[in-house]
Design a protein around this motif. Structure first.
Motif, short mmCIF file in Angstrom:
data_model
loop_
_atom_site.label_atom_id
_atom_site.label_comp_id
_atom_site.label_asym_id
_atom_site.label_seq_id
_atom_site.Cartn_x
_atom_site.Cartn_y
_atom_site.Cartn_z
N ASP A 47 12.16 6.67 1.26
CA ASP A 47 11.01 7.19 0.54
C ASP A 47 11.34 6.08 -0.80
O ASP A 47 12.02 6.46 -1.68
CB ASP A 47 10.82 8.06 0.12
N LEU A 48 9.88 5.19 -1.02
CA LEU A 48 10.09 4.30 -1.95
C LEU A 48 10.37 4.81 -3.38
O LEU A 48 10.65 4.57 -4.27
CB LEU A 48 9.31 3.44 -1.47
N LYS A 77 0.80 3.65 -2.78
CA LYS A 77 0.35 4.50 -2.96
C LYS A 77 -1.56 4.43 -4.16
O LYS A 77 -2.50 4.64 -3.95
CB LYS A 77 0.11 6.19 -3.73
N ARG A 93 0.55 -1.19 0.34
CA ARG A 93 -0.05 -0.07 -0.26
C ARG A 93 1.03 1.02 -0.25
O ARG A 93 -0.03 2.97 -0.40
CB ARG A 93 -1.01 -0.37 0.97
N SER A 113 4.46 -3.00 4.94
CA SER A 113 4.57 -2.74 6.52
C SER A 113 5.27 -4.48 7.45
O SER A 113 5.94 -4.20 8.13
CB SER A 113 3.51 -2.70 6.91
N ILE A 159 0.90 -12.63 -1.65
CA ILE A 159 1.83 -13.43 -1.19
C ILE A 159 0.52 -13.39 0.38
O ILE A 159 0.85 -12.07 1.01
CB ILE A 159 3.46 -12.73 -0.88
N GLN A 172 -0.99 -15.30 4.15
CA GLN A 172 -1.95 -16.62 4.57
C GLN A 172 -2.45 -16.76 3.37
O GLN A 172 -3.30 -17.91 3.69
CB GLN A 172 -1.82 -16.06 5.87
N THR A 173 -3.37 -16.02 3.14
CA THR A 173 -4.55 -15.98 2.38
C THR A 173 -3.99 -16.26 0.41
O THR A 173 -4.85 -15.82 -0.09
CB THR A 173 -5.37 -15.16 2.59
N GLN A 198 0.95 -12.11 8.88
CA GLN A 198 0.34 -12.90 7.27
C GLN A 198 0.17 -12.85 6.32
O GLN A 198 0.73 -13.29 4.92
CB GLN A 198 -1.91 -12.13 7.47
N HIS A 199 1.31 -11.40 5.92
CA HIS A 199 1.86 -11.36 4.81
C HIS A 199 3.03 -12.45 4.96
O HIS A 199 3.70 -12.95 3.84
CB HIS A 199 2.36 -10.22 4.37
N ASN A 239 11.15 0.64 3.27
CA ASN A 239 9.66 1.60 4.01
C ASN A 239 10.23 2.59 4.85
O ASN A 239 11.31 2.36 5.42
CB ASN A 239 9.25 0.06 4.96
N SER A 292 0.87 -7.59 -1.53
CA SER A 292 0.06 -7.38 -0.45
C SER A 292 -1.24 -7.71 -0.49
O SER A 292 -1.70 -7.76 -1.74
CB SER A 292 1.04 -6.53 0.67
N ARG A 293 -1.76 -8.21 0.58
CA ARG A 293 -3.04 -8.47 0.34
C ARG A 293 -3.68 -6.57 0.69
O ARG A 293 -5.02 -6.70 -0.38
CB ARG A 293 -3.63 -9.14 1.74
C1 LIG Z 1 -7.14 -13.60 8.07
C2 LIG Z 1 -6.12 -12.52 7.51
C3 LIG Z 1 -5.14 -13.06 6.53
C4 LIG Z 1 -4.66 -12.36 5.73
N1 LIG Z 1 -3.59 -12.21 4.65
C5 LIG Z 1 -2.98 -11.68 4.41
C6 LIG Z 1 -2.00 -12.16 2.81
O1 LIG Z 1 -2.05 -13.69 2.81
N2 LIG Z 1 -1.57 -11.40 2.62
C7 LIG Z 1 -1.07 -10.03 2.53
O2 LIG Z 1 -0.02 -9.53 2.09
N3 LIG Z 1 -1.23 -9.58 3.63
C8 LIG Z 1 -2.96 -10.66 4.73
N4 LIG Z 1 -3.78 -10.05 5.66
C9 LIG Z 1 -3.82 -8.41 5.83
C10 LIG Z 1 -2.11 -7.84 6.57
O3 LIG Z 1 -2.31 -8.35 7.77
C11 LIG Z 1 -1.86 -6.76 6.51
O4 LIG Z 1 -3.33 -5.69 6.94
C12 LIG Z 1 -1.58 -6.63 5.18
O5 LIG Z 1 -0.58 -7.30 4.34
C13 LIG Z 1 -1.02 -5.08 4.73
O6 LIG Z 1 -0.17 -4.78 3.34
P1 LIG Z 1 0.78 -3.79 3.78
O7 LIG Z 1 1.67 -4.30 3.80
O8 LIG Z 1 0.51 -3.56 1.57
O9 LIG Z 1 -0.24 -2.06 3.92
P2 LIG Z 1 0.00 -1.27 5.00
O10 LIG Z 1 -0.23 -1.97 6.00
O11 LIG Z 1 -0.54 -0.21 5.09
O12 LIG Z 1 1.21 -1.18 4.57
C14 LIG Z 1 2.90 -0.50 3.82
C15 LIG Z 1 3.64 0.49 4.25
O13 LIG Z 1 4.09 1.06 3.02
C16 LIG Z 1 4.74 2.18 4.57
N5 LIG Z 1 4.48 3.19 3.56
C17 LIG Z 1 4.18 3.97 3.15
N6 LIG Z 1 4.62 4.67 1.95
C18 LIG Z 1 6.03 4.64 1.85
C19 LIG Z 1 6.58 5.36 0.85
N7 LIG Z 1 6.51 6.35 0.20
N8 LIG Z 1 8.03 4.87 1.15
C20 LIG Z 1 8.29 4.03 1.45
N9 LIG Z 1 7.10 3.46 2.51
C21 LIG Z 1 5.73 3.57 2.72
C22 LIG Z 1 4.11 2.15 5.44
O14 LIG Z 1 5.51 3.01 6.35
C23 LIG Z 1 3.58 0.88 5.76
O15 LIG Z 1 4.61 -0.32 6.06
C24 LIG Z 1 -4.49 -11.01 6.16
C25 LIG Z 1 -5.49 -10.35 6.99
C26 LIG Z 1 -6.04 -11.18 7.57
C27 LIG Z 1 -6.99 -10.95 8.81
#
Ligand SMILES: Cc1cc2nc3c(=O)[nH]c(=O)nc-3n(C[C@H](O)[C@H](O)[C@H](O)COP(=O)(O)OP(=O)(O)OC[C@H]3O[C@@H](n4cnc5c(N)ncnc54)[C@H](O)[C@@H]3O)c2cc1C
Length: 323
Positions: free
Chosen positions: A310-311, A218, A215, A273, A255, A257-258, A277-278, A292, A240-241
């Motif tokens: 900053d990515l 953006k 995420r 992040s 990638i 758990q799901t 689960q990831h 990150n 990521s999910r």
């Molecule tokens: C039952 C269950 C199963 C799940 N299965 C999965 C699964 O299979 N896979 C999975 O991925 N998730 C899964 N999830 C979801 C998981 O809990 C997280 O919500 C998800 O992985 C978060 O995705 P993310 O890291 O992309 O987003 P976020 O948690 O929002 O992280 C975004 C990251 O980007 C960083 N960032 C923001 N802007 C910048 C920038 N400009 N430069 C550098 N860094 C930046 C932030 O610091 C943050 O760490 C599951 C959840 C549940 C409850």
């Protein structure tokens, strides 16, 4: 007295599936604990090539069960072939690959033989009296040891949990195993295979380099940065999910758990992040590089190398350096 280990290998289009290479390593771990010899069963049709490949990976014997009904996976035919092999070879433990077919067959065969089973196993120990299978639970946060007594047990390997076996330079004998499938009704017949819309990352499961975006990117258009980096490194794109749920990427790239489990040589997490689960889907990678801007992001706890920043500055610079 142990009758050794039986592993059920799989091939596709004339080559062993990557999960079968991991399966051989799982079989060798079981052999070290349980004793006896390691036999690999390869069901299929016209599988001489993959059988030869399998024979060079450190197994003691390859048994080939050839039948047109085994050319594509169907539960009925494959279960019948494995059942026949178990009756003929009387192994102490049968191990399936961490594939959809392996996870389908393991509990089914365990029920047929009234034997214990454990799925998604990441380590195998114990002795021939009691096999100890280690498996992750609670989304990978905890590992449990499961004891399997009796004279026969069924396991399925966790995807990416074992190293891929490599050629040993020694070739094991390859023998035919007669299986009578005439009584197997073809309740299900595979009529064709169609490649899914891969979005350019069809090789995710076997890629040596995976670049995953989260995420932090953006918006979907910014995935171009991830695609460019993956392209320069000859790798596959993953997600990521959070971004899959947002509709930025398709589920086959997810990638975790799901989603998929991968264990490449290099996993680059961009703006992810590091939720548990990831991480459960990629923590078996040989090296993890996390980019990150949050120094406290959980991804840094499992990263081999962390880049805090900053990515949108770091990834373009990486892409420039790799040009
Ligand atoms: C039952 C269950 C199963 C799940 N299965 C999965 C699964 O299979 N896979 C999975 O991925 N998730 C899964 N999830 C979801 C998981 O809990 C997280 O919500 C998800 O992985 C978060 O995705 P993310 O890291 O992309 O987003 P976020 O948690 O929002 O992280 C975004 C990251 O980007 C960083 N960032 C923001 N802007 C910048 C920038 N400009 N430069 C550098 N860094 C930046 C932030 O610091 C943050 O760490 C599951 C959840 C549940 C409850």
């Amino acid at each position: 007295m142990s009758n050794g280990i039986l592993i059920i290998a799989e091939s596709h289009e004339g080559a062993l599936r990557p999960a079968s290479l991991e399966l051989v390593t799982a079989g060798l771990a079981a052999k070290a604990a349980v004793g006896g010899s390691l036999t690999a069963l390869l069901p299929g049709s016209n599988v001489a090539g993959p059988a030869t490949e399998l024979a060079g990976l450190g197994v003691d014997t390859v048994k080939v069960a050839e039948d047109p009904k085994l050319s594509a996976f169907t539960t009925d035919a494959w279960a019948a072939a494995v059942e026949a092999a178990v009756k003929a070879l009387d192994p102490r433990v049968v191990i399936f690959a961490g594939t959809t077919s392996g996870r389908d067959l393991a509990p089914r065969l365990a029920a047929r033989f009234g034997a214990p089973s454990a799925a998604n196993v990441i380590a195998i120990g114990g002795s021939s009296d009691t096999i100890v299978a280690t498996r992750p639970v609670l989304g990978g946060r905890v590992q449990t040891d499961v004891s399997l007594g009796g004279s026969l047990a069924f396991l399925s390997a966790g995807p990416g949990a074992f190293e891929k076996a490599v050629s040993t330079g020694v070739t094991a004998p390859v023998e035919a195993l007669a299986v009578d499938l005439s009584g197997v009704s073809e309740r299900v017949r595979v009529t064709g295979l169609a490649a899914a819309d891969s979005g350019g990352s069809s090789s995710l499961a076997s890629a040596e380099v995976v670049v995953a975006g989260g995420r932090g990117l953006k918006e979907p258009a910014n995935f171009a940065l991830v695609e460019e980096l993956a392209g320069k490194l000859g790798g596959a794109v993953a997600a990521s999910r959070a971004v899959v749920d947002a509709g930025w990427r398709s589920h086959h790239e997810q990638i975790g758990q799901t989603g998929k489990t991968v264990s490449p040589k290099l996993y680059i997490a961009v703006g992810i992040s590091g939720a548990v689960q990831h991480n459960v889907g990629m923590q078996g990678s040989e090296a993890i590089v996390a980019i990150n801007r949050d120094p406290d992001a959980p991804i840094f706890k499992i990263a081999s190398f962390g880049i805090v920043g900053d990515l949108f500055e770091i990834v373009p610079e990486l892409n420039r350096q790799l040009s």
